[in-house]
Motif scaffolding. Structure first.
Motif, short mmCIF file in Angstrom:
data_model
loop_
_atom_site.label_atom_id
_atom_site.label_comp_id
_atom_site.label_asym_id
_atom_site.label_seq_id
_atom_site.Cartn_x
_atom_site.Cartn_y
_atom_site.Cartn_z
N PRO A 119 0.84 -1.21 0.00
CA PRO A 119 0.00 0.00 0.00
C PRO A 119 0.86 1.26 0.00
N ILE A 120 0.52 2.21 -0.84
CA ILE A 120 1.22 3.49 -0.90
C ILE A 120 0.19 4.61 -0.98
N ILE A 121 0.66 5.83 -0.88
CA ILE A 121 -0.19 7.01 -1.06
C ILE A 121 0.42 7.86 -2.18
N PRO A 122 -0.38 8.65 -2.86
CA PRO A 122 0.15 9.43 -3.99
C PRO A 122 1.28 10.38 -3.61
N GLU A 123 1.15 11.03 -2.45
CA GLU A 123 2.15 12.00 -2.01
C GLU A 123 2.77 11.53 -0.71
N SER A 251 0.05 4.47 7.97
CA SER A 251 1.05 5.23 7.22
C SER A 251 1.38 6.51 7.96
N ASP A 252 2.65 6.64 8.35
CA ASP A 252 3.10 7.90 8.95
C ASP A 252 3.10 9.03 7.93
N LEU A 253 3.36 8.68 6.67
CA LEU A 253 3.34 9.70 5.62
C LEU A 253 1.94 10.26 5.44
N LEU A 254 0.93 9.42 5.57
CA LEU A 254 -0.45 9.89 5.44
C LEU A 254 -0.82 10.82 6.58
N MET A 255 -0.29 10.56 7.77
CA MET A 255 -0.62 11.37 8.94
C MET A 255 0.09 12.72 8.94
N CYS A 256 1.11 12.89 8.09
CA CYS A 256 1.83 14.17 8.00
C CYS A 256 2.39 14.62 9.35
N ASN A 257 2.84 13.63 10.16
CA ASN A 257 3.41 13.91 11.48
C ASN A 257 2.42 14.59 12.41
N ILE A 258 1.12 14.40 12.17
CA ILE A 258 0.08 14.95 13.03
C ILE A 258 -0.25 13.93 14.10
#
Length: 605
Positions: A119-123, A251-258
């Motif tokens: 699983p990945i995210i676009p950004e 996904s830590d990338l999806l959470m944007c460090n929030i």
């Protein structure tokens, strides 16, 4: 004999007729049952579609076109229209998946699945901007064949894959029948085989997970490494405007460090932001729905009004940027006429997707729709443990640097909130600092010239203490000048870059020994050193006056010197919340306590 034979013929005729009627009735029942089953399934799909559109009328749009009164159909989602040759498939039913190198009606050959889907995210995991594909360095002109140029052979659909050109210039590929986007060059046979296996496995895993895939759902594949079997994937739901996977995913990338994300209604904004990133990456073959443009205009108008009326606006853009966006959206609406509303508009789609992504990401960062939503741009959502500390060393430095660190710290905590940079505030902050540093360089240069001239006075040559003070003043002026030039050069070099570069710099400073206060101390140095240079020069001048002048001169200058000293220290004391009225009340309070103690003491004795 004839009667018996005729009777037997009649019996045979009756038997054949009965068999014919039974066969016909059985077939009729089967046909009727099939028709009824199709009607039930159609009604169920229509009912589910209406219920979904009613439940999410503000968030999603039906995948069916709406017929206008003039006979034209306008798109209501950003999904790529289905190819007229594409088969009607549903992932919930065991329908064979076509091979990608065959036509839409061919059956699969049953290849083994040795692809690893991740699983990945676009950004930022669709690494289009980091591929660094090198071009051959040939200094040789390209030979153009005679006649009109024909590029049809290079753009021909191969194995169902159509090559497309992104508005920014990137080459992307789209599969006409399976609704798959990828950046991988499927013209390479090996890459085509890997992507083909990944497509089959993705749909197979979604079927095994009992996930219903709407006909408008799209699949995106990203080769993670050049020679690896690992392939990133995500699905796109255009009705709900989110991305999803066939497995649970963190996904830590999806959470944007929030930190503190606990509700699905909150994380939905992150998924929607990634959805708009997908549309931004693959805007080709899409039409632009009018409702999407109108919704974007409403968001931009609200941000513009908030920028005008509030100093703590949550919009991630400055006022002039929002005004430019509003003009751009007006152009999009004016071009959205009935003649082109149903045509492909990849450039307009890209513009809308880029802006919507940024606004959706701002909603996620600010906990939109949650009990602890951020309503002011400088509002911290977490506990006081991450705010600026009041250690003794910092208080001492604040006094020694004339209150400048405290002022800089307050300004920094308005632009760095919960480990997130407030980009518009940062730009204004850097512009203000640059203006101040330019002024400090002028003042430091003047102070340096004054000190050098003062040392040339003959009366100063005999005053050692005045000379020392002048030397200290000169050193402080030089320090202020150098620090101002160094900081100004660093700001103009890197601190005006992207938000990511600024955030990385702020994270590094916040993790230092003193935290963000170290940056406040650093930014205070030009002002503080300049003030100390003036203080030392004033002390040197006072030494010269009181040691070399007569009684008349001293008696005249002393009151003026005291008055100037009081007026200069007044703003410094006020900056540290020390006021004369507070001192007076403190003296009266302590005097009254002393008097009451002296009165009550004899009675006790």
């Amino acid at each position: 004999m004839l009667g018996a034979r005729g009777y037997s013929y009649i019996c045979m005729f009756r038997s054949c007729l009965r068999l014919t009627v039974k066969t016909t009735a059985f077939r009729s029942y089967r046909i009727l049952f099939s028709v009824l089953l199709r009607i039930v399934r159609h009604c169920q799909s229509v009912f589910n579609g209406k219920e979904r559109s009613y439940r999410e009328q503000n968030l999603a749009l039906s995948s069916q076109p709406v017929t206008k009164q003039d006979g034209l159909t306008a798109p209501v989602t950003l999904a790529v229209p289905r190819s007229p040759e594409a088969p009607e498939t549903n992932i919930q039913f065991p329908i064979p998946i076509p091979e990608l190198n065959q036509g839409p009606n061919d059956a699969a050959s049953g290849q083994s699945f040795d692809i690893i889907l991740t699983p990945i995210i676009p950004e930022p995991q669709v690494s289009r901007y980091d591929r660094n594909v090198h071009v051959q360095d040939k200094d040789e002109p390209f030979e153009i064949k005679k006649g009109p140029l024909d590029c049809s052979e290079e753009l021909v659909v191969v194995g169902g894959w159509e090559s497309l050109t992104h508005p920014e210039g990137a080459l992307i590929f789209y599969h006409l029948y399976k609704r798959v986007f990828t950046d991988a060059d499927v013209r390479n046979p090996g890459t085509a085989v890997r992507i083909g296996k990944a497509v089959e496995k993705a749909y197979e895993e979604a079927r095994n997970a009992n996930i219903f895939l709407d006909p408008s759902v799209e699949l995106v594949l990203e080769l993670m490494e050049k020679d690896s079997e690992e392939c990133g994937y995500y699905f796109v739901d255009h009705e709900k405007r989110i991305i999803f996977w066939f497995q649970d995913h963190k996904s830590d990338l999806l959470m944007c460090n929030i930190c503190g994300v606990e509700r699905e209604s909150h994380v939905r904004y992150a998924l929607e932001s990634q959805y708009w990133r997908h549309v931004e990456l693959f805007p080709n073959k899409r039409s632009l729905p009018t409702d999407v443009v109108i919704n974007l205009k409403e968001i931009v108008m609200h941000a513009h009004a908030e920028n005008i009326t509030s100093e703590t606006c949550l919009a991630p853009f400055a006022a002039d940027e929002v005004a430019s966006m509003l003009s751009l959206v007006d152009l999009l609406i004016s071009s959205d006429t009935k003649d082109i509303a149903h045509k492909e508009r990849e450039h307009s789609v890209w513009i809308v997707a880029r802006l919507m992504r940024l606004f959706c990401n701002a909603k996620f960062v600010n906990f939109c729709g949650q009990p602890g939503a951020r309503l002011n741009v400088d509002q911290s959502l977490y506990r006081e443990s991450i705010t600026h500390s009041k250690r003794i060393f910092l208080r001492l430095m604040n006094v020694m640097l004339f209150g400048s660190p405290d002022a800089q710290s307050k300004a920094l905590h308005k632009i760095w909130v919960d480990d997130t940079i407030v980009q518009p505030q940062w730009k204004n902050f850097i512009d203000r600092l640059t203006t101040e540093w330019n002024g400090y360089t002028i003042f430091s240069t003047v102070m340096l010239a004054v000190d050098i001239s003062f040392l040339g006075v003959s009366a100063v040559q005999t005053q050692t203490f005045a000379i020392i003070l002048t030397y200290l003043s000169t050193l402080c002026a030089v320090g202020s000048l150098l620090v101002s030039l160094i900081l100004a050069g660093q700001v103009n070099d890197s601190r005006r870059g992207s938000a990511e570069a600024v955030a990385s710099f702020m994270v590094g400073m916040s993790h230092s020994m003193l935290g963000l206060e170290s940056l406040a101390l650093m930014l205070s140095l030009p002002f503080a050193l300049l003030i100390w240079g003036m203080v030392f020069f004033a002390a040197a001048l006072s030494t010269l006056i009181f040691r070399t002048s007569g009684v008349v001169a001293v008696s005249i200058t002393s009151p003026v010197w005291v008055a100037v000293f009081i007026l200069v220290t007044w703003p410094v004391l006020a900056a540290n919340h020390i006021h004369v009225s507070h001192l007076r009340s403190w003296i009266i309070e302590h005097v009254s306590i002393t008097d009451s103690y002296t009165v009550t003491t004899p009675s006790i004795v």
